[in-house]
Design a protein around this motif. Structure first.
Motif, PDB file in Angstrom:
ATOM      1  N   VAL A 182       0.844  -1.199   0.000  1.00  0.00           N
ATOM      2  CA  VAL A 182       0.000   0.000   0.000  1.00  0.00           C
ATOM      3  C   VAL A 182       0.878   1.246   0.000  1.00  0.00           C
ATOM      4  CG1 VAL A 182      -1.708   1.309   1.297  1.00  0.00           C
ATOM      5  CG2 VAL A 182      -1.921  -1.168   1.128  1.00  0.00           C
ATOM      6  N   ARG A 183       1.863   1.284   0.899  1.00  0.00           N
ATOM      7  CA  ARG A 183       2.746   2.450   0.974  1.00  0.00           C
ATOM      8  C   ARG A 183       3.496   2.638  -0.334  1.00  0.00           C
ATOM      9  NH1 ARG A 183       7.095   1.204   4.546  1.00  0.00           N
ATOM     10  NH2 ARG A 183       8.037   0.442   2.642  1.00  0.00           N
ATOM     11  N   ASP A 184       4.050   1.562  -0.872  1.00  0.00           N
ATOM     12  CA  ASP A 184       4.818   1.661  -2.110  1.00  0.00           C
ATOM     13  C   ASP A 184       3.948   2.106  -3.278  1.00  0.00           C
ATOM     14  OD1 ASP A 184       6.990   0.821  -0.684  1.00  0.00           O
ATOM     15  OD2 ASP A 184       6.857  -1.275  -1.328  1.00  0.00           O
ATOM     16  N   THR A 185       2.694   1.663  -3.320  1.00  0.00           N
ATOM     17  CA  THR A 185       1.785   2.061  -4.396  1.00  0.00           C
ATOM     18  C   THR A 185       1.394   3.526  -4.254  1.00  0.00           C
ATOM     19  OG1 THR A 185       0.926  -0.183  -4.511  1.00  0.00           O
ATOM     20  CG2 THR A 185      -0.387   1.545  -5.534  1.00  0.00           C
ATOM     21  N   VAL A 186       1.100   3.959  -3.039  1.00  0.00           N
ATOM     22  CA  VAL A 186       0.700   5.357  -2.814  1.00  0.00           C
ATOM     23  C   VAL A 186       1.850   6.298  -3.152  1.00  0.00           C
ATOM     24  CG1 VAL A 186       0.073   7.020  -1.026  1.00  0.00           C
ATOM     25  CG2 VAL A 186      -1.103   4.837  -1.149  1.00  0.00           C
ATOM     26  N   GLU A 204       3.793  12.221  -3.209  1.00  0.00           N
ATOM     27  CA  GLU A 204       5.140  12.330  -2.667  1.00  0.00           C
ATOM     28  C   GLU A 204       5.165  11.960  -1.190  1.00  0.00           C
ATOM     29  OE1 GLU A 204       8.583  15.736  -2.361  1.00  0.00           O
ATOM     30  OE2 GLU A 204       6.486  16.321  -2.130  1.00  0.00           O
ATOM     31  N   ASN A 205       6.201  11.276  -0.786  1.00  0.00           N
ATOM     32  CA  ASN A 205       6.418  10.961   0.616  1.00  0.00           C
ATOM     33  C   ASN A 205       6.788  12.263   1.315  1.00  0.00           C
ATOM     34  OD1 ASN A 205       7.693  10.320   3.100  1.00  0.00           O
ATOM     35  ND2 ASN A 205       8.098   8.258   2.361  1.00  0.00           N
ATOM     36  N   ALA A 206       5.995  12.670   2.310  1.00  0.00           N
ATOM     37  CA  ALA A 206       6.191  13.969   2.970  1.00  0.00           C
ATOM     38  C   ALA A 206       7.553  14.048   3.645  1.00  0.00           C
ATOM     39  CB  ALA A 206       5.075  14.218   3.984  1.00  0.00           C
ATOM     40  N   SER A 261      10.363  12.420   2.860  1.00  0.00           N
ATOM     41  CA  SER A 261      11.402  12.543   1.832  1.00  0.00           C
ATOM     42  C   SER A 261      11.360  13.929   1.197  1.00  0.00           C
ATOM     43  CB  SER A 261      11.215  11.480   0.759  1.00  0.00           C
ATOM     44  OG  SER A 261      11.318  10.197   1.311  1.00  0.00           O
ATOM     45  N   GLY A 262      10.152  14.448   0.985  1.00  0.00           N
ATOM     46  CA  GLY A 262      10.021  15.798   0.426  1.00  0.00           C
ATOM     47  C   GLY A 262      10.612  16.846   1.340  1.00  0.00           C
ATOM     48  N   SER A 263      10.406  16.691   2.647  1.00  0.00           N
ATOM     49  CA  SER A 263      10.982  17.629   3.609  1.00  0.00           C
ATOM     50  C   SER A 263      12.501  17.551   3.600  1.00  0.00           C
ATOM     51  CB  SER A 263      10.463  17.340   5.013  1.00  0.00           C
ATOM     52  OG  SER A 263       9.087  17.553   5.084  1.00  0.00           O
ATOM     53  N   ALA A 264      13.024  16.349   3.500  1.00  0.00           N
ATOM     54  CA  ALA A 264      14.482  16.190   3.455  1.00  0.00           C
ATOM     55  C   ALA A 264      15.056  16.855   2.204  1.00  0.00           C
ATOM     56  CB  ALA A 264      14.848  14.708   3.489  1.00  0.00           C
ATOM     57  N   ARG A 265      14.376  16.690   1.058  1.00  0.00           N
ATOM     58  CA  ARG A 265      14.851  17.334  -0.168  1.00  0.00           C
ATOM     59  C   ARG A 265      14.749  18.854  -0.064  1.00  0.00           C
ATOM     60  NH1 ARG A 265      12.219  12.840  -2.319  1.00  0.00           N
ATOM     61  NH2 ARG A 265      10.317  14.003  -2.646  1.00  0.00           N
ATOM     62  N   ALA A 266      13.664  19.352   0.519  1.00  0.00           N
ATOM     63  CA  ALA A 266      13.506  20.807   0.678  1.00  0.00           C
ATOM     64  C   ALA A 266      14.583  21.365   1.599  1.00  0.00           C
ATOM     65  CB  ALA A 266      12.115  21.124   1.231  1.00  0.00           C
ATOM     66  N   GLN A 267      14.921  20.633   2.660  1.00  0.00           N
ATOM     67  CA  GLN A 267      15.974  21.090   3.564  1.00  0.00           C
ATOM     68  C   GLN A 267      17.314  21.128   2.840  1.00  0.00           C
ATOM     69  OE1 GLN A 267      16.925  18.544   6.822  1.00  0.00           O
ATOM     70  NE2 GLN A 267      18.181  20.075   7.826  1.00  0.00           N
TER      71      GLN A 267
END
Length: 189
Positions: free
Chosen positions: A19-23, A28-30, A32-38
């Protein structure tokens, strides 16, 4: 009980969360997105710091930069000092102001021109730096527009995104029915 446990194990455990992998394919994984934004923010701050790095300047450049930063604070602090001296020593302040009253008007105009040129020149330098940065940014606009158009064509909502075009082989593959092993086993039985 084994069937339900197997289904839940398939969906939520046993080494992978389907489920997680499909979603994550659609959203976007929040974290991972936060890590990229940082990381983007850290890189921007590092670049900003390098632009004003003193290490790449010689001693004369640092000395002149220091001198260029003095007039505005000195003017502000000097004005505040005059107000304070007027409150503490009114007679001393009045004597100084009488001396300033004797300054001829052309000298005031000259002082105004010098201060205007200093601050005007500084403003001009900053405006030219801004324009140079703006021109550099504008040079990237065509590439950014092309990238945005390319990215928009990849959206699932785009009309004709699954169009196979003139490729007949790809059209045949896309319209061919898939085999269903469970249905085929049922038919054989």
């Amino acid at each position: 009980m084994g069937l339900i446990e197997g289904v839940f194990g398939l969906l939520f455990g046993n080494g992978g969360n389907v489920v997680r992998d499909t979603v994550q394919v659609f959203r976007e994984n929040a974290e991972s997105g936060s890590a990229r934004a940082q990381e983007v923010q850290v890189q921007a701050m590092r670049q900003f710091g390098e632009e004003y790095s003193i290490a790449r300047q010689g001693w004369f450049d640092r000395f002149v930069d220091g001198l260029n930063r003095l007039p505005r604070p000195l003017l502000a602090l000097g004005t505040l000092a005059l107000f304070i001296s007027a409150m503490i020593e009114p007679l001393w302040f009045a004597e100084r102001m009488q001396g300033i009253a004797l300054v001829p008007e052309p000298l005031w105009w000259l002082l105004g021109v010098i201060v205007s040129f200093y601050f005007g020149a500084r403003h001009q330098v900053k405006a030219q730096e801004f324009q140079r940065q703006l021109v550099g940014t504008m040079a990237h606009v065509p590439q950014v527009v092309t990238n945005i158009r390319s990215l928009r064509t990849l959206r699932a909502e785009s009309v004709g995104i699954a169009d196979t075009g003139p490729d007949a082989h790809l059209t045949a593959e896309a319209t061919a029915p898939d085999g269903n092993p469970a249905l085929e086993d049922w038919r054989r039985a």
